[in-house]
Design a protein around this motif. Structure first.
Motif, PDB file in Angstrom:
ATOM      1  N   LEU A 140      11.869  15.084   1.149  1.00 40.98           N
ATOM      2  CA  LEU A 140      11.119  15.325   2.389  1.00 40.98           C
ATOM      3  C   LEU A 140       9.649  14.930   2.260  1.00 40.98           C
ATOM      4  O   LEU A 140       8.833  15.294   3.114  1.00 40.98           O
ATOM      5  N   SER A 141       9.292  14.170   1.228  1.00 40.48           N
ATOM      6  CA  SER A 141       7.918  13.647   1.153  1.00 40.48           C
ATOM      7  C   SER A 141       7.769  12.545   2.178  1.00 40.48           C
ATOM      8  O   SER A 141       8.495  11.546   2.145  1.00 40.48           O
ATOM      9  N   LYS A 142       6.818  12.725   3.067  1.00 41.97           N
ATOM     10  CA  LYS A 142       6.581  11.710   4.097  1.00 41.97           C
ATOM     11  C   LYS A 142       5.855  10.506   3.483  1.00 41.97           C
ATOM     12  O   LYS A 142       5.176  10.629   2.457  1.00 41.97           O
ATOM     13  N   LEU A 143       5.958   9.384   4.182  1.00 38.85           N
ATOM     14  CA  LEU A 143       5.174   8.212   3.779  1.00 38.85           C
ATOM     15  C   LEU A 143       3.695   8.590   3.744  1.00 38.85           C
ATOM     16  O   LEU A 143       2.959   8.179   2.851  1.00 38.85           O
TER      17      LEU A 143
ATOM     18  N   ALA B  46       1.163  -0.379  -6.693  1.00 34.54           N
ATOM     19  CA  ALA B  46       2.032  -1.247  -5.882  1.00 34.54           C
ATOM     20  C   ALA B  46       2.792  -0.412  -4.851  1.00 34.54           C
ATOM     21  O   ALA B  46       2.956  -0.810  -3.698  1.00 34.54           O
ATOM     22  N   LEU B  47       3.237   0.772  -5.266  1.00 34.94           N
ATOM     23  CA  LEU B  47       3.941   1.659  -4.332  1.00 34.94           C
ATOM     24  C   LEU B  47       2.979   2.123  -3.240  1.00 34.94           C
ATOM     25  O   LEU B  47       3.316   2.144  -2.052  1.00 34.94           O
ATOM     26  N   TRP B  48       1.761   2.484  -3.674  1.00 37.70           N
ATOM     27  CA  TRP B  48       0.776   2.962  -2.695  1.00 37.70           C
ATOM     28  C   TRP B  48       0.481   1.882  -1.659  1.00 37.70           C
ATOM     29  O   TRP B  48       0.457   2.154  -0.458  1.00 37.70           O
ATOM     30  N   GLU B  49       0.290   0.641  -2.127  1.00 38.60           N
ATOM     31  CA  GLU B  49      -0.001  -0.443  -1.172  1.00 38.60           C
ATOM     32  C   GLU B  49       1.159  -0.652  -0.209  1.00 38.60           C
ATOM     33  O   GLU B  49       0.961  -0.876   0.988  1.00 38.60           O
ATOM     34  N   ALA B  50       2.389  -0.586  -0.737  1.00 37.85           N
ATOM     35  CA  ALA B  50       3.565  -0.797   0.114  1.00 37.85           C
ATOM     36  C   ALA B  50       3.614   0.260   1.221  1.00 37.85           C
ATOM     37  O   ALA B  50       3.958  -0.034   2.363  1.00 37.85           O
ATOM     38  N   ILE B  51       3.250   1.483   0.866  1.00 42.71           N
ATOM     39  CA  ILE B  51       3.288   2.570   1.854  1.00 42.71           C
ATOM     40  C   ILE B  51       2.107   2.455   2.821  1.00 42.71           C
ATOM     41  O   ILE B  51       2.278   2.511   4.037  1.00 42.71           O
TER      42      ILE B  51
ATOM     43  N   THR C 112      11.135  -2.507  -2.109  1.00 44.07           N
ATOM     44  CA  THR C 112      10.818  -3.642  -2.991  1.00 44.07           C
ATOM     45  C   THR C 112       9.873  -3.183  -4.101  1.00 44.07           C
ATOM     46  O   THR C 112      10.081  -3.491  -5.279  1.00 44.07           O
ATOM     47  N   ALA C 113       8.857  -2.398  -3.729  1.00 42.21           N
ATOM     48  CA  ALA C 113       7.926  -1.885  -4.747  1.00 42.21           C
ATOM     49  C   ALA C 113       8.677  -1.010  -5.743  1.00 42.21           C
ATOM     50  O   ALA C 113       8.487  -1.116  -6.959  1.00 42.21           O
ATOM     51  N   LEU C 114       9.558  -0.160  -5.248  1.00 41.89           N
ATOM     52  CA  LEU C 114      10.259   0.771  -6.146  1.00 41.89           C
ATOM     53  C   LEU C 114      11.255   0.060  -7.073  1.00 41.89           C
ATOM     54  O   LEU C 114      11.501   0.514  -8.181  1.00 41.89           O
ATOM     55  N   VAL C 115      11.813  -1.059  -6.622  1.00 44.92           N
ATOM     56  CA  VAL C 115      12.697  -1.826  -7.506  1.00 44.92           C
ATOM     57  C   VAL C 115      11.865  -2.417  -8.658  1.00 44.92           C
ATOM     58  O   VAL C 115      12.265  -2.354  -9.821  1.00 44.92           O
ATOM     59  N   ALA C 116      10.690  -2.949  -8.345  1.00 44.96           N
ATOM     60  CA  ALA C 116       9.831  -3.500  -9.414  1.00 44.96           C
ATOM     61  C   ALA C 116       9.384  -2.395 -10.369  1.00 44.96           C
ATOM     62  O   ALA C 116       9.160  -2.646 -11.551  1.00 44.96           O
TER      63      ALA C 116
ATOM     64  N   PHE D  69       1.702  -5.998  -5.204  1.00 39.62           N
ATOM     65  CA  PHE D  69       2.588  -5.920  -4.037  1.00 39.62           C
ATOM     66  C   PHE D  69       2.056  -6.889  -2.987  1.00 39.62           C
ATOM     67  O   PHE D  69       0.864  -6.856  -2.664  1.00 39.62           O
ATOM     68  N   LEU D  70       2.916  -7.744  -2.462  1.00 36.05           N
ATOM     69  CA  LEU D  70       2.496  -8.687  -1.421  1.00 36.05           C
ATOM     70  C   LEU D  70       3.606  -8.827  -0.394  1.00 36.05           C
ATOM     71  O   LEU D  70       4.788  -8.827  -0.763  1.00 36.05           O
ATOM     72  N   ASN D  71       3.238  -8.945   0.858  1.00 37.75           N
ATOM     73  CA  ASN D  71       4.258  -9.283   1.846  1.00 37.75           C
ATOM     74  C   ASN D  71       3.676 -10.229   2.880  1.00 37.75           C
ATOM     75  O   ASN D  71       2.469 -10.448   2.923  1.00 37.75           O
ATOM     76  N   LEU D  72       4.580 -10.790   3.670  1.00 38.13           N
ATOM     77  CA  LEU D  72       4.155 -11.740   4.688  1.00 38.13           C
ATOM     78  C   LEU D  72       4.877 -11.354   5.968  1.00 38.13           C
ATOM     79  O   LEU D  72       6.095 -11.214   5.966  1.00 38.13           O
ATOM     80  N   ALA D  73       4.103 -11.148   7.044  1.00 43.24           N
ATOM     81  CA  ALA D  73       4.721 -10.779   8.321  1.00 43.24           C
ATOM     82  C   ALA D  73       3.987 -11.513   9.431  1.00 43.24           C
ATOM     83  O   ALA D  73       2.832 -11.921   9.260  1.00 43.24           O
ATOM     84  N   ARG D  74       4.681 -11.674  10.548  1.00 41.30           N
ATOM     85  CA  ARG D  74       4.088 -12.414  11.675  1.00 41.30           C
ATOM     86  C   ARG D  74       2.839 -11.695  12.159  1.00 41.30           C
ATOM     87  O   ARG D  74       1.803 -12.292  12.382  1.00 41.30           O
ATOM     88  N   THR D  75       2.931 -10.375  12.347  1.00 43.55           N
ATOM     89  CA  THR D  75       1.744  -9.561  12.603  1.00 43.55           C
ATOM     90  C   THR D  75       1.851  -8.384  11.648  1.00 43.55           C
ATOM     91  O   THR D  75       2.918  -8.116  11.107  1.00 43.55           O
TER      92      THR D  75
END
Ligand SMILES: Cc1cc2nc3c(=O)[nH]c(=O)nc-3n(C[C@H](O)[C@H](O)[C@H](O)COP(=O)(O)OP(=O)(O)OC[C@H]3O[C@@H](n4cnc5c(N)ncnc54)[C@H](O)[C@@H]3O)c2cc1C
Ligand code: FES
Ligand code: FES
Lengths: 293, 158
Positions: A78-81, A96-101, A130-134, A186-192
């Protein structure tokens, strides 16, 4: 007013884990677990899932924890993002986890969604997964029969499908603390910023005495589940980081057997493939920057 | 269909009603309490736009993605709970005087997200305001005036 309504179903609240499991066992395939509910309700509105009973875990206080003990970060179901985002332990110990969240752009989604719910939803483009798998996390499962703990990379079996059987729930995620000297990216690419990612890359690496001693590269949104770039990892292990090596490794990343991106409204598969290489190169450059001359 | 007895505490007032287990919070606030809190708006109904934002225990959440039964007994704030009689809340004042409202459809959600931020962090940076409002879409204003309005209140020492 015309709302996007839900269909009629029954609602039960569990007060502890055994009660949750017993309710879920009673209702079998007709039941769905609810943590924050944002993912589940979205799927129910689309009628992608149509459970007859929703079992809420929300009253279970024992699942509200986020702390480090015995060398592991333990994330209760029950830990929220938002708890992850506000936690200095996560920010400093698991960047990396912190950035993903923290990059999930809507405060409302972070206030409602749980970290565990993000993982159990098995969205192949999940930033957090993805962060948690790494980070080589494990998933702790309660099944009313002693429970089990499995590596997160075996938890997702397909897009939106995990290995849980009816009557099982995830109680926590366990993330080993980074080894001394480990660097993550941690890196991602999104349209916005708000949109789902087209490609996600997370890397966890350790260089000892000039050579790469440990490396994990996780790729999201390029296959039905989050995948590890294992051939690239093998290619890098034992080598000295250099620009040439990073270039060759990132080109190889898009050739991995497991990398099978689809074309959809967000991207073509060809573009996703190319971006796997670009993001892998950037992530590797980041984790090796202090070890290249 | 199962009705559940529930108490909702909305804008400081308790409401005891029977609610469907599948009712969403937005439906209950607008249609079930008997006081028609129509400031809660639905647009996308899928978590993307923030028009339906309300505060639950002080935190901005999406009422279109919340089962009403799951927030029984919690403190819910809608836009109707901000003004004191005819005296507008400073954020409402700032939105009006700054031209941060055009059609007004996004405004209740925007103001509640901003309130959620300022109650936690009374002096946010521009970036913090942008981050707090990132889950609220506006089709009219282009955001600049909204962000300026929030910063004005924070600097004015709300
Ligand atoms: C508008 C929007 C934007 C988003 N943006 C991003 C983004 O940018 N990046 C990203 O990574 N994610 C994003 N997400 C996904 C979001 O993080 C997840 O939907 C959320 O974290 C799910 O958590 P929850 O607690 O609400 O899960 P729930 O909705 O309660 O559950 C989700 C699923 O997991 C199951 N489940 C939940 N908890 C358990 C448990 N303990 N044991 C077993 N099964 C369980 C449920 O049955 C359901 O199938 C976004 C979601 C929305 C709606
Ligand atoms: S109506 Fe709830 S997020 Fe758009
Ligand atoms: S003022 Fe029209 S949507 Fe924001």
């Amino acid at each position: 007013m015309l709302y996007r309504k839900l269909y009629s179903f029954d609602y039960e609240e569990a007060r502890d884990v055994p009660e949750a499991i017993s309710l879920l066992q009673t209702h079998g395939t007709e039941a769905a677990v609810m943590a924050g509910g944002i993912g589940l309700i979205e799927e129910m509105k689309r009628r992608a899932v149509t459970p007859k009973v929703v079992v809420s875990l929300q009253p279970i206080d024992q699942l509200k924890f986020l702390d480090v003990s015995d060398g592991n970060l333990r994330i209760g179901a029950l830990s929220k993002l938002s708890h992850g985002e506000q936690s200095n332990v996560v920010k400093e110990g698991f960047p990396a986890l912190w950035e993903a969240i923290a990059q999930i752009s809507s405060a409302q989604v972070r206030n409602m969604g749980t970290i565990v719910g993000n993982i159990t939803a098995c969205n192949p483009g999940s930033d957090v997964a993805t962060a948690l798998v790494a980070l080589d996390a494990s998933v702790k499962i309660a099944d009313g029969n002693g429970g089990k703990c499995i590596p997160i990379k075996s938890f997702g079996v397909h897009s939106r499908k995990n290995i849980l059987k009816p009557g099982e729930i995830v109680t926590e995620i366990i993330v080993p603390c980074l080894a001394p000297g480990a660097q993550t990216a941690f890196l991602n690419l999104a349209r916005t910023k708000e949109d789902c990612a087209k490609v996600v890359v997370a890397v966890n690496a350790r260089v000892t005495e000039g050579v790469i001693e440990d490396i994990k590269i996780a790729l999201g949104a390029v296959a039905p589940t989050i995948v590890r770039a294992t051939t690239v990892e093998t290619m890098l292990l034992g080598e000295k980081p250099s620009e040439g090596l990073i270039q060759a490794a990132s080109e190889r990343a898009s050739q991995e057997n497991m990398v099978t991106p689809i074309s959809d409204i967000r991207s073509t598969s060809q573009y996703r493939s190319q971006m796997v290489s670009v993001l892998t190169r950037r992530a590797l450059t980041r984790v090796f920057q202090n070890h290249m001359n | 269909m199962k009705k559940i007895e529930a108490t909702f505490i909305v804008n400081g007032n308790p409401y005891e009603i029977y609610v469907d287990s599948h009712a969403l919070l937005i439906e209950v606030l607008r249609d079930e309490l008997g006081c028609k809190l129509n400031g809660v708006h639905e647009s996308c109904g899928s978590g993307d736009c923030g028009a339906c934002t309300v505060l639950v225990d002080g935190e901005p959440i999406l009422s279109c993605m919340t089962l009403a039964v799951s927030v029984r007994g919690k403190a819910i704030t809608t836009i109707e709970g901000l003004a004191k009689g005819t005296e507008l809340h400073p954020l409402q004042e700032a939105f009006v005087s700054n031209g941060a409202i055009q059609c007004g459809y996004c405004t209740p959600g925007m103001i509640l997200s901003a309130k959620g931020l300022l109650d936690q962090n009374p002096n946010p940076s521009e970036l913090e305001v942008k981050k707090a409002l990132a889950g609220n879409l506006c089709r009219c204003t282009g955001y600049k005036k909204i962000i300026d309005a929030v910063l004005r209140v924070s600097k004015g020492g709300n």
